[in-house]
Every structure is written in C-alpha cells, then in structure tokens.
Design a protein around this motif. Structure first.
Motif, PDB file in Angstrom:
ATOM      1  N   ALA A 139      38.536  40.413  86.198  1.00 49.53           N
ATOM      2  CA  ALA A 139      39.073  41.705  86.580  1.00 49.53           C
ATOM      3  C   ALA A 139      38.961  42.753  85.483  1.00 49.53           C
ATOM      4  O   ALA A 139      39.516  43.812  85.606  1.00 49.53           O
ATOM      5  CB  ALA A 139      40.534  41.545  87.001  1.00 49.53           C
ATOM      6  N   GLY A 140      38.279  42.487  84.368  1.00 44.95           N
ATOM      7  CA  GLY A 140      38.119  43.481  83.309  1.00 44.95           C
ATOM      8  C   GLY A 140      39.065  43.220  82.166  1.00 44.95           C
ATOM      9  O   GLY A 140      38.893  42.269  81.444  1.00 44.95           O
ATOM     10  N   GLN A 141      40.081  44.055  82.016  1.00 45.89           N
ATOM     11  CA  GLN A 141      41.018  43.920  80.915  1.00 45.89           C
ATOM     12  C   GLN A 141      42.152  42.973  81.278  1.00 45.89           C
ATOM     13  O   GLN A 141      42.607  42.941  82.410  1.00 45.89           O
ATOM     14  CB  GLN A 141      41.593  45.278  80.543  1.00 45.89           C
ATOM     15  N   ALA A 142      42.611  42.243  80.273  1.00 49.32           N
ATOM     16  CA  ALA A 142      43.774  41.379  80.433  1.00 49.32           C
ATOM     17  C   ALA A 142      44.876  41.926  79.550  1.00 49.32           C
ATOM     18  O   ALA A 142      44.620  42.481  78.487  1.00 49.32           O
ATOM     19  CB  ALA A 142      43.429  39.957  80.016  1.00 49.32           C
ATOM     20  N   THR A 143      46.106  41.787  79.985  1.00 48.59           N
ATOM     21  CA  THR A 143      47.243  42.186  79.165  1.00 48.59           C
ATOM     22  C   THR A 143      47.792  40.946  78.495  1.00 48.59           C
ATOM     23  O   THR A 143      48.121  39.970  79.161  1.00 48.59           O
ATOM     24  CB  THR A 143      48.335  42.850  80.021  1.00 48.59           C
ATOM     25  N   ILE A 144      47.869  40.983  77.179  1.00 48.35           N
ATOM     26  CA  ILE A 144      48.391  39.859  76.412  1.00 48.35           C
ATOM     27  C   ILE A 144      49.680  40.310  75.747  1.00 48.35           C
ATOM     28  O   ILE A 144      49.718  41.335  75.083  1.00 48.35           O
ATOM     29  CB  ILE A 144      47.376  39.398  75.351  1.00 48.35           C
ATOM     30  N   HIS A 145      50.730  39.543  75.923  1.00 45.79           N
ATOM     31  CA  HIS A 145      52.002  39.809  75.274  1.00 45.79           C
ATOM     32  C   HIS A 145      52.089  38.926  74.037  1.00 45.79           C
ATOM     33  O   HIS A 145      51.952  37.711  74.139  1.00 45.79           O
ATOM     34  CB  HIS A 145      53.170  39.523  76.219  1.00 45.79           C
ATOM     35  N   VAL A 146      52.294  39.526  72.871  1.00 45.54           N
ATOM     36  CA  VAL A 146      52.370  38.786  71.614  1.00 45.54           C
ATOM     37  C   VAL A 146      53.833  38.687  71.211  1.00 45.54           C
ATOM     38  O   VAL A 146      54.493  39.696  70.997  1.00 45.54           O
ATOM     39  CB  VAL A 146      51.553  39.487  70.497  1.00 45.54           C
ATOM     40  N   ASP A 147      54.349  37.469  71.119  1.00 48.16           N
ATOM     41  CA  ASP A 147      55.730  37.230  70.707  1.00 48.16           C
ATOM     42  C   ASP A 147      55.698  36.640  69.305  1.00 48.16           C
ATOM     43  O   ASP A 147      55.316  35.487  69.116  1.00 48.16           O
ATOM     44  CB  ASP A 147      56.407  36.271  71.690  1.00 48.16           C
ATOM     45  N   ASP A 148      56.069  37.423  68.299  1.00 49.83           N
ATOM     46  CA  ASP A 148      56.055  36.925  66.928  1.00 49.83           C
ATOM     47  C   ASP A 148      57.453  36.609  66.412  1.00 49.83           C
ATOM     48  O   ASP A 148      57.688  36.561  65.214  1.00 49.83           O
ATOM     49  CB  ASP A 148      55.344  37.914  66.003  1.00 49.83           C
ATOM     50  N   SER A 149      58.384  36.333  67.312  1.00 46.87           N
ATOM     51  CA  SER A 149      59.764  36.061  66.912  1.00 46.87           C
ATOM     52  C   SER A 149      59.883  34.757  66.124  1.00 46.87           C
ATOM     53  O   SER A 149      60.817  34.594  65.350  1.00 46.87           O
ATOM     54  CB  SER A 149      60.673  36.022  68.136  1.00 46.87           C
ATOM     55  N   GLN A 150      58.977  33.817  66.292  1.00 47.82           N
ATOM     56  CA  GLN A 150      59.023  32.550  65.565  1.00 47.82           C
ATOM     57  C   GLN A 150      57.997  32.498  64.426  1.00 47.82           C
ATOM     58  O   GLN A 150      57.777  31.453  63.833  1.00 47.82           O
ATOM     59  CB  GLN A 150      58.767  31.385  66.533  1.00 47.82           C
ATOM     60  N   CYS A 151      57.399  33.620  64.118  1.00 40.86           N
ATOM     61  CA  CYS A 151      56.355  33.689  63.101  1.00 40.86           C
ATOM     62  C   CYS A 151      56.964  33.749  61.702  1.00 40.86           C
ATOM     63  O   CYS A 151      57.973  34.406  61.481  1.00 40.86           O
ATOM     64  CB  CYS A 151      55.505  34.932  63.348  1.00 40.86           C
ATOM     65  N   THR A 152      56.342  33.061  60.763  1.00 34.95           N
ATOM     66  CA  THR A 152      56.739  33.176  59.365  1.00 34.95           C
ATOM     67  C   THR A 152      55.595  33.840  58.612  1.00 34.95           C
ATOM     68  O   THR A 152      54.422  33.599  58.898  1.00 34.95           O
ATOM     69  CB  THR A 152      57.031  31.796  58.744  1.00 34.95           C
TER      70      THR A 152
END
Length: 126
Positions: free
Chosen positions: A33-46
C-alpha cells in the motif's frame, strides 16, 4: 515514555532531493500500500556512549561491538570493554549505512567536515 511516529517511504535518490510524488492511485491486488506507519516506543531503551566500534560478520549477520576506549590517544596496549553488541542482518546493515550517511552529510553541511584523523584535529598547546 516517548513514542515517535515515523512514516517509512522509499529512499531519496542520490541527488538528495525527494522524488516527485506520482499521482495517487489505489494499489493493485497483492501490491504493498505504499507507506507504512511505524510507532517507535523507546520507553524501555537505555542509552550508552561509544567511542570504539568493532565490526565483524558471519554469512547471515553483521555484528557491531560498541564500547568506551578510556585512553583513545594512548600508545601501546589498551583494553576496551565492550558494553553493547548489536547484531543485525545484512539488509538492515545496508539501510543503517544509508541512514548514517544521510545524517553525516546533513551534519557536515551545517557544521563542516568531520575529520576522522585525530592528528589533523588536535591543536598543539602554546
């Protein structure tokens, strides 16, 4: 918690200008379908800092070992403790190379060339 939305689109051409948008048409059956929406959750990122990187690979993966060199200008033997190891497939590595190249090009456009030879960066003290 920081959540970032990113639109994923085809890469820009070598000239740095985004391609002209073709007229919108519905995708045919079986086509993406062309573009995809990606949600980035960095709440657990160090976060970590690295001034050392060792790259190795296998036929299936690329391995980045990142660490802190406590004496980057020292001569002789130094031990660098690896604090992060990133393992990715070669497709992701190629996309990473492109993304890093774009980021560095933007940085150098704004702030000047990044000199990797430390002997050219260090200024003698008077």
């Amino acid at each position: 918690m920081a959540i970032e939305k990113a639109k994923v689109a085809p890469a820009e051409p070598a000239g740095g200008q985004p391609p002209a948008a073709p007229p919108a048409a519905p995708p045919a059956a079986g086509e993406p379908a062309g573009q995809a929406t990606i949600h980035v959750d960095d709440s657990q990122c160090t976060a970590g800092y690295a001034n050392f990187c060792r790259v190795s690979s296998t036929p299936e993966e690329l391995i980045l070992d990142l660490g802190l060199n406590p004496h980057p200008y020292a001569t002789g033997e130094t031990t660098v403790r690896v604090s992060q190891r990133i393992i990715m497939n070669h497709f992701t590595a190629k996309r990473l190379i492109h993304a890093l190249g774009v980021a560095l090009q933007r940085h150098e456009t704004a702030f000047g060339a990044v000199e990797t030879d430390v002997r050219k960066r260090v200024r003698p003290t008077p």
